[in-house]
Write a protein that holds these residues in place. Structure first.
Motif, PDB file in Angstrom:
ATOM      1  N   GLY A 164       0.795  -1.231   0.000  1.00  0.00           N
ATOM      2  CA  GLY A 164       0.000   0.000   0.000  1.00  0.00           C
ATOM      3  C   GLY A 164       0.820   1.270   0.000  1.00  0.00           C
ATOM      4  O   GLY A 164       0.257   2.360   0.032  1.00  0.00           O
ATOM      5  N   ARG A 165       2.148   1.152  -0.043  1.00  0.00           N
ATOM      6  CA  ARG A 165       2.980   2.361  -0.054  1.00  0.00           C
ATOM      7  C   ARG A 165       3.002   3.028  -1.427  1.00  0.00           C
ATOM      8  O   ARG A 165       3.086   4.243  -1.524  1.00  0.00           O
ATOM      9  N   LEU A 166       2.929   2.224  -2.503  1.00  0.00           N
ATOM     10  CA  LEU A 166       2.895   2.769  -3.865  1.00  0.00           C
ATOM     11  C   LEU A 166       1.805   2.058  -4.682  1.00  0.00           C
ATOM     12  O   LEU A 166       2.072   1.487  -5.735  1.00  0.00           O
ATOM     13  N   PRO A 167       0.557   2.116  -4.242  1.00  0.00           N
ATOM     14  CA  PRO A 167      -0.492   1.390  -4.974  1.00  0.00           C
ATOM     15  C   PRO A 167      -0.684   1.908  -6.386  1.00  0.00           C
ATOM     16  O   PRO A 167      -1.082   1.161  -7.283  1.00  0.00           O
ATOM     17  N   HIS A 168      -0.373   3.196  -6.601  1.00  0.00           N
ATOM     18  CA  HIS A 168      -0.579   3.798  -7.915  1.00  0.00           C
ATOM     19  C   HIS A 168       0.520   3.440  -8.908  1.00  0.00           C
ATOM     20  O   HIS A 168       0.508   3.933 -10.042  1.00  0.00           O
ATOM     21  N   TRP A 169       1.440   2.559  -8.519  1.00  0.00           N
ATOM     22  CA  TRP A 169       2.422   2.052  -9.475  1.00  0.00           C
ATOM     23  C   TRP A 169       2.221   0.569  -9.768  1.00  0.00           C
ATOM     24  O   TRP A 169       3.081  -0.087 -10.332  1.00  0.00           O
ATOM     25  N   GLY A 170       1.027   0.059  -9.429  1.00  0.00           N
ATOM     26  CA  GLY A 170       0.729  -1.328  -9.759  1.00  0.00           C
ATOM     27  C   GLY A 170       0.775  -1.582 -11.255  1.00  0.00           C
ATOM     28  O   GLY A 170       1.138  -2.676 -11.706  1.00  0.00           O
ATOM     29  N   TYR A 171       0.400  -0.576 -12.037  1.00  0.00           N
ATOM     30  CA  TYR A 171       0.419  -0.734 -13.495  1.00  0.00           C
ATOM     31  C   TYR A 171       1.814  -1.067 -14.009  1.00  0.00           C
ATOM     32  O   TYR A 171       1.956  -1.756 -15.042  1.00  0.00           O
ATOM     33  N   GLN A 172       2.861  -0.631 -13.305  1.00  0.00           N
ATOM     34  CA  GLN A 172       4.215  -0.888 -13.773  1.00  0.00           C
ATOM     35  C   GLN A 172       4.561  -2.373 -13.687  1.00  0.00           C
ATOM     36  O   GLN A 172       5.325  -2.884 -14.511  1.00  0.00           O
ATOM     37  N   LEU A 173       4.005  -3.055 -12.696  1.00  0.00           N
ATOM     38  CA  LEU A 173       4.226  -4.497 -12.599  1.00  0.00           C
ATOM     39  C   LEU A 173       3.647  -5.210 -13.814  1.00  0.00           C
ATOM     40  O   LEU A 173       4.266  -6.115 -14.374  1.00  0.00           O
ATOM     41  N   GLN A 174       2.447  -4.798 -14.218  1.00  0.00           N
ATOM     42  CA  GLN A 174       1.841  -5.425 -15.388  1.00  0.00           C
ATOM     43  C   GLN A 174       2.603  -5.090 -16.666  1.00  0.00           C
ATOM     44  O   GLN A 174       2.866  -5.959 -17.502  1.00  0.00           O
ATOM     45  N   LEU A 175       2.990  -3.825 -16.831  1.00  0.00           N
ATOM     46  CA  LEU A 175       3.674  -3.427 -18.059  1.00  0.00           C
ATOM     47  C   LEU A 175       5.026  -4.117 -18.201  1.00  0.00           C
ATOM     48  O   LEU A 175       5.499  -4.347 -19.317  1.00  0.00           O
ATOM     49  N   ALA A 176       5.652  -4.454 -17.078  1.00  0.00           N
ATOM     50  CA  ALA A 176       6.942  -5.148 -17.118  1.00  0.00           C
ATOM     51  C   ALA A 176       6.801  -6.648 -17.342  1.00  0.00           C
ATOM     52  O   ALA A 176       7.780  -7.327 -17.672  1.00  0.00           O
ATOM     53  N   SER A 177       5.598  -7.180 -17.204  1.00  0.00           N
ATOM     54  CA  SER A 177       5.408  -8.633 -17.162  1.00  0.00           C
ATOM     55  C   SER A 177       5.476  -9.318 -18.516  1.00  0.00           C
ATOM     56  O   SER A 177       5.686 -10.525 -18.591  1.00  0.00           O
ATOM     57  N   GLY A 178       5.260  -8.593 -19.588  1.00  0.00           N
ATOM     58  CA  GLY A 178       5.187  -9.198 -20.918  1.00  0.00           C
ATOM     59  C   GLY A 178       3.767  -9.435 -21.385  1.00  0.00           C
ATOM     60  O   GLY A 178       3.531  -9.714 -22.568  1.00  0.00           O
ATOM     61  N   GLU A 179       2.796  -9.328 -20.488  1.00  0.00           N
ATOM     62  CA  GLU A 179       1.406  -9.615 -20.832  1.00  0.00           C
ATOM     63  C   GLU A 179       0.857  -8.631 -21.865  1.00  0.00           C
ATOM     64  O   GLU A 179       0.105  -9.025 -22.770  1.00  0.00           O
ATOM     65  N   VAL A 180       1.239  -7.373 -21.743  1.00  0.00           N
ATOM     66  CA  VAL A 180       0.636  -6.352 -22.595  1.00  0.00           C
ATOM     67  C   VAL A 180       1.032  -6.537 -24.047  1.00  0.00           C
ATOM     68  O   VAL A 180       0.178  -6.553 -24.945  1.00  0.00           O
TER      69      VAL A 180
END
Length: 343
Positions: A164-180
């Motif tokens: 919960g310290r950086l919830p607004h950077w959750g999108y970065q985990l997805q963008l780094a994953s290869g899924e997009v």
């Protein structure tokens, strides 16, 4: 008072589209010559973020040209027209700082100084350029992206997001994953993705992207037109990202451990201060880079000016007159010592 110059169009004759070879890579870039003179007052180098290109500076490039500046705006590593190396090390902030310095040395000469600006990932990069190549820079500005100092310890982004310290950077985990890049492959996929990132919604207000989760794939088919981009501009972005693909741009999100290792010498020296005159323009409604992230950043600067504009993450195109006025005032007062001008 003269009206501000109109924004660039995709095939605008006021600029040239060129390429340059540096450090074994090809960079595509926009070159804007100063208006009405063969001798530029200075050179402004503009670094874009994601998902954007050099065309993201379409309001600023002609504005700087009208003031007598030469403008260089590269398509950054991994983007259309520019090399996309297989290795992630090429995408580190240190490596790309060296690339930008090499571009400037090749185009302008080894002893030149520039005015450097960035937005989004480009903002992260220009702050690092100011650390790695301070002699290159007369002044540096970042739109939306606050400064974060080199850290002596590795950062576990997933832990920061999930705690919960950086919830607004959750999108970065997805963008780094290869899924997009695996799921968004066709021009229509890319169009819907770009529309939602550029603030489009569905018929009932559905969003196709959130800073907490990233791309919401089930919602993408519902997306309408972007309220920020004209149809011609959207076509230009779809063309660029279809031609260049998403893997390269998303590699920027995959280098955190590489950047940490490269910046350890800076962190080990103790507090790192940006020595050159600096400007930070905060967008008050930026969900990914909220104002809380810039708290206390002034302690890392010798000379920092902070301004804000009431808009979202796309400040350069949603509040161009305000942004351009801030840039003009700062450059003329801080870099040239002139009295604050009247627009």
């Amino acid at each position: 008072m003269m009206a501000p110059p109109t924004k660039l169009t995709p095939d605008d004759p006021r600029v040239e589209r060129k390429t340059i070879e540096v450090r074994g890579k090809t960079y595509a870039y926009i070159l804007g010559k100063p208006e009405g003179t063969d001798t530029p007052k200075d050179t402004v180098v503009l670094i874009h973020g994601f998902p954007d290109t050099s065309f993201g500076w379409r309001y600023q490039i002609p504005f700087f040209q009208s003031l007598g500046y030469q403008v260089i705006a590269p398509n950054m590593l991994g983007y259309e027209g520019t090399s996309c190396p297989e290795d992630l090390e090429s995408f580190s902030l240190k490596s790309m700082s060296d690339d930008v310095a090499a571009i400037c040395a090749s185009l302008l000469g080894p002893e030149t100084q520039i005015i450097l600006g960035g937005h989004d990932w480009g903002g992260f990069l220009v702050w690092r350029l100011a650390l790695w190549h301070p002699n290159l820079i007369r002044g540096v500005f970042s739109i939306c992206t606050p400064y974060a100092p080199p850290t002596p310890r590795p950062i576990d982004l997933r832990a920061l997001v999930e705690s919960g310290r950086l919830p607004h950077w959750g999108y970065q985990l997805q963008l780094a994953s290869g899924e997009v890049e695996e799921k968004l492959t066709t021009p229509e996929d890319i169009r819907r993705f770009l529309a939602c990132v550029w603030l489009a919604t569905g018929p009932n207000g559905e969003h196709g992207f959130s800073v907490e989760k990233g791309v919401l794939f089930d919602e993408l088919p519902k997306m309408g037109e972007s309220p920020v981009l004209s149809p011609e501009e959207m076509d230009e972005y779809v063309r660029a990202f279809t031609a260049g693909g998403l893997r390269g741009p998303l590699n920027w999100y995959r280098t955190k451990s590489i950047v940490f290792e490269e910046e350890k010498p800076l962190a080990d020296k103790g507090p790192c201060k940006v020595a050159v005159p600096s400007l930070f323009v905060q967008a008050t409604h930026d969900a990914a880079l909220p104002a809380s992230m810039s708290a206390g950043m002034e302690k890392h600067f010798e000379d920092l000016t902070t301004k804000s504009v009431v808009t979202t993450h796309w400040a350069m195109v949603m509040a161009p007159d305000e942004v351009n006025a801030i840039l003009k005032d700062w450059i003329e007062s801080k870099l040239y010592g002139e009295a604050k001008p009247s627009l």
